[in-house]
Design a protein around this motif. Sequence first.
Motif, PDB file in Angstrom:
ATOM      1  N   SER A   1       3.169  12.127  -2.623  1.00  0.00           N
ATOM      2  CA  SER A   1       4.322  11.745  -3.422  1.00  0.00           C
ATOM      3  C   SER A   1       5.352  10.950  -2.627  1.00  0.00           C
ATOM      4  O   SER A   1       6.006  10.078  -3.146  1.00  0.00           O
ATOM      5  CB  SER A   1       4.979  12.977  -4.030  1.00  0.00           C
ATOM      6  OG  SER A   1       5.433  13.830  -2.995  1.00  0.00           O
ATOM      7  N   THR A   2       5.496  11.242  -1.335  1.00  0.00           N
ATOM      8  CA  THR A   2       6.514  10.547  -0.557  1.00  0.00           C
ATOM      9  C   THR A   2       5.940   9.551   0.439  1.00  0.00           C
ATOM     10  O   THR A   2       6.548   8.535   0.698  1.00  0.00           O
ATOM     11  CB  THR A   2       7.385  11.564   0.214  1.00  0.00           C
ATOM     12  OG1 THR A   2       6.534  12.356   1.029  1.00  0.00           O
ATOM     13  CG2 THR A   2       8.166  12.435  -0.749  1.00  0.00           C
ATOM     14  N   ASP A   3       4.802   9.853   1.018  1.00  0.00           N
ATOM     15  CA  ASP A   3       4.206   8.986   2.032  1.00  0.00           C
ATOM     16  C   ASP A   3       2.763   8.691   1.648  1.00  0.00           C
ATOM     17  O   ASP A   3       1.832   9.222   2.233  1.00  0.00           O
ATOM     18  CB  ASP A   3       4.261   9.637   3.411  1.00  0.00           C
ATOM     19  CG  ASP A   3       5.674   9.771   3.926  1.00  0.00           C
ATOM     20  OD1 ASP A   3       6.422   8.794   3.806  1.00  0.00           O
ATOM     21  OD2 ASP A   3       6.027  10.844   4.435  1.00  0.00           O
ATOM     22  N   ASN A   4       2.572   7.850   0.671  1.00  0.00           N
ATOM     23  CA  ASN A   4       1.244   7.506   0.188  1.00  0.00           C
ATOM     24  C   ASN A   4       0.495   6.762   1.279  1.00  0.00           C
ATOM     25  O   ASN A   4       0.936   5.707   1.747  1.00  0.00           O
ATOM     26  CB  ASN A   4       1.379   6.637  -1.062  1.00  0.00           C
ATOM     27  CG  ASN A   4       0.067   6.301  -1.695  1.00  0.00           C
ATOM     28  OD1 ASN A   4      -0.933   6.119  -1.017  1.00  0.00           O
ATOM     29  ND2 ASN A   4       0.069   6.215  -3.003  1.00  0.00           N
ATOM     30  N   PRO A   5      -0.654   7.276   1.732  1.00  0.00           N
ATOM     31  CA  PRO A   5      -1.395   6.631   2.811  1.00  0.00           C
ATOM     32  C   PRO A   5      -1.890   5.233   2.465  1.00  0.00           C
ATOM     33  O   PRO A   5      -2.249   4.482   3.349  1.00  0.00           O
ATOM     34  CB  PRO A   5      -2.579   7.558   3.070  1.00  0.00           C
ATOM     35  CG  PRO A   5      -2.340   8.788   2.317  1.00  0.00           C
ATOM     36  CD  PRO A   5      -1.265   8.524   1.315  1.00  0.00           C
ATOM     37  N   ILE A   6      -1.894   4.887   1.206  1.00  0.00           N
ATOM     38  CA  ILE A   6      -2.323   3.541   0.824  1.00  0.00           C
ATOM     39  C   ILE A   6      -1.160   2.567   0.907  1.00  0.00           C
ATOM     40  O   ILE A   6      -1.295   1.460   1.411  1.00  0.00           O
ATOM     41  CB  ILE A   6      -2.940   3.549  -0.585  1.00  0.00           C
ATOM     42  CG1 ILE A   6      -4.240   4.357  -0.551  1.00  0.00           C
ATOM     43  CG2 ILE A   6      -3.183   2.122  -1.091  1.00  0.00           C
ATOM     44  CD1 ILE A   6      -4.863   4.596  -1.896  1.00  0.00           C
ATOM     45  N   THR A   7       0.018   2.969   0.441  1.00  0.00           N
ATOM     46  CA  THR A   7       1.161   2.047   0.436  1.00  0.00           C
ATOM     47  C   THR A   7       2.000   2.117   1.697  1.00  0.00           C
ATOM     48  O   THR A   7       2.725   1.177   1.998  1.00  0.00           O
ATOM     49  CB  THR A   7       2.064   2.312  -0.784  1.00  0.00           C
ATOM     50  OG1 THR A   7       2.549   3.656  -0.720  1.00  0.00           O
ATOM     51  CG2 THR A   7       1.313   2.074  -2.084  1.00  0.00           C
ATOM     52  N   LEU A   8       1.904   3.209   2.450  1.00  0.00           N
ATOM     53  CA  LEU A   8       2.723   3.352   3.650  1.00  0.00           C
ATOM     54  C   LEU A   8       2.540   2.194   4.634  1.00  0.00           C
ATOM     55  O   LEU A   8       3.538   1.651   5.112  1.00  0.00           O
ATOM     56  CB  LEU A   8       2.459   4.692   4.336  1.00  0.00           C
ATOM     57  CG  LEU A   8       3.306   4.978   5.575  1.00  0.00           C
ATOM     58  CD1 LEU A   8       4.786   5.048   5.208  1.00  0.00           C
ATOM     59  CD2 LEU A   8       2.870   6.277   6.226  1.00  0.00           C
ATOM     60  N   PRO A   9       1.316   1.774   4.968  1.00  0.00           N
ATOM     61  CA  PRO A   9       1.183   0.648   5.904  1.00  0.00           C
ATOM     62  C   PRO A   9       1.887  -0.616   5.412  1.00  0.00           C
ATOM     63  O   PRO A   9       2.561  -1.287   6.179  1.00  0.00           O
ATOM     64  CB  PRO A   9      -0.329   0.439   5.994  1.00  0.00           C
ATOM     65  CG  PRO A   9      -0.902   1.768   5.675  1.00  0.00           C
ATOM     66  CD  PRO A   9       0.031   2.357   4.635  1.00  0.00           C
ATOM     67  N   ARG A  10       1.747  -0.932   4.132  1.00  0.00           N
ATOM     68  CA  ARG A  10       2.398  -2.135   3.605  1.00  0.00           C
ATOM     69  C   ARG A  10       3.908  -1.997   3.638  1.00  0.00           C
ATOM     70  O   ARG A  10       4.614  -2.932   3.988  1.00  0.00           O
ATOM     71  CB  ARG A  10       1.876  -2.425   2.197  1.00  0.00           C
ATOM     72  CG  ARG A  10       0.439  -2.893   2.223  1.00  0.00           C
ATOM     73  CD  ARG A  10      -0.073  -3.282   0.850  1.00  0.00           C
ATOM     74  NE  ARG A  10      -1.424  -3.784   0.960  1.00  0.00           N
ATOM     75  CZ  ARG A  10      -2.506  -3.104   0.606  1.00  0.00           C
ATOM     76  NH1 ARG A  10      -2.400  -1.917   0.084  1.00  0.00           N
ATOM     77  NH2 ARG A  10      -3.697  -3.629   0.754  1.00  0.00           N
TER      78      ARG A  10
END
Length: 130
Positions: free
Chosen positions: A6-15
């Motif tokens: 919910s807070t640190d999505n491993p898919i969107t975090l790098p971007r």
Amino acid sequence: MRLAMSTDNPITLPRRAVLAAGPSPVVDRCRRWLATDGEIDRLTERWALISGRRAEAAEAEAETATVEARLEELRCQQTQGLRDIADAEAQDMRDVVGKLAVVAAALRDDGGPLHDIVIEALAMLIKRGV
């Protein structure tokens, strides 16, 4: 340690990490690599959708060929981009965040502990305002 989606999505975090980093030649290379990675993801989904259609076989076949050709081109760009990023020396923490974001995205499909370690490190750097 697995991060909460919910807070640190491993898919969107790098971007998000690279977008938050300030401009630098290394970060710019990382942004281009991640953009290519995103386009590959979208085209791969499109390819799967097209391949699943059987009713319009001729039309689907032509579109599949177009998508496959673009995917091949993007994968070549991505491979060269990864070499460019590896060759570029990180000058500051923004560059480190950018490089970690690329590694996290590259490991995303494999998952596992290496991916989790990189995502945790990215999340910590972001939390600390790097």
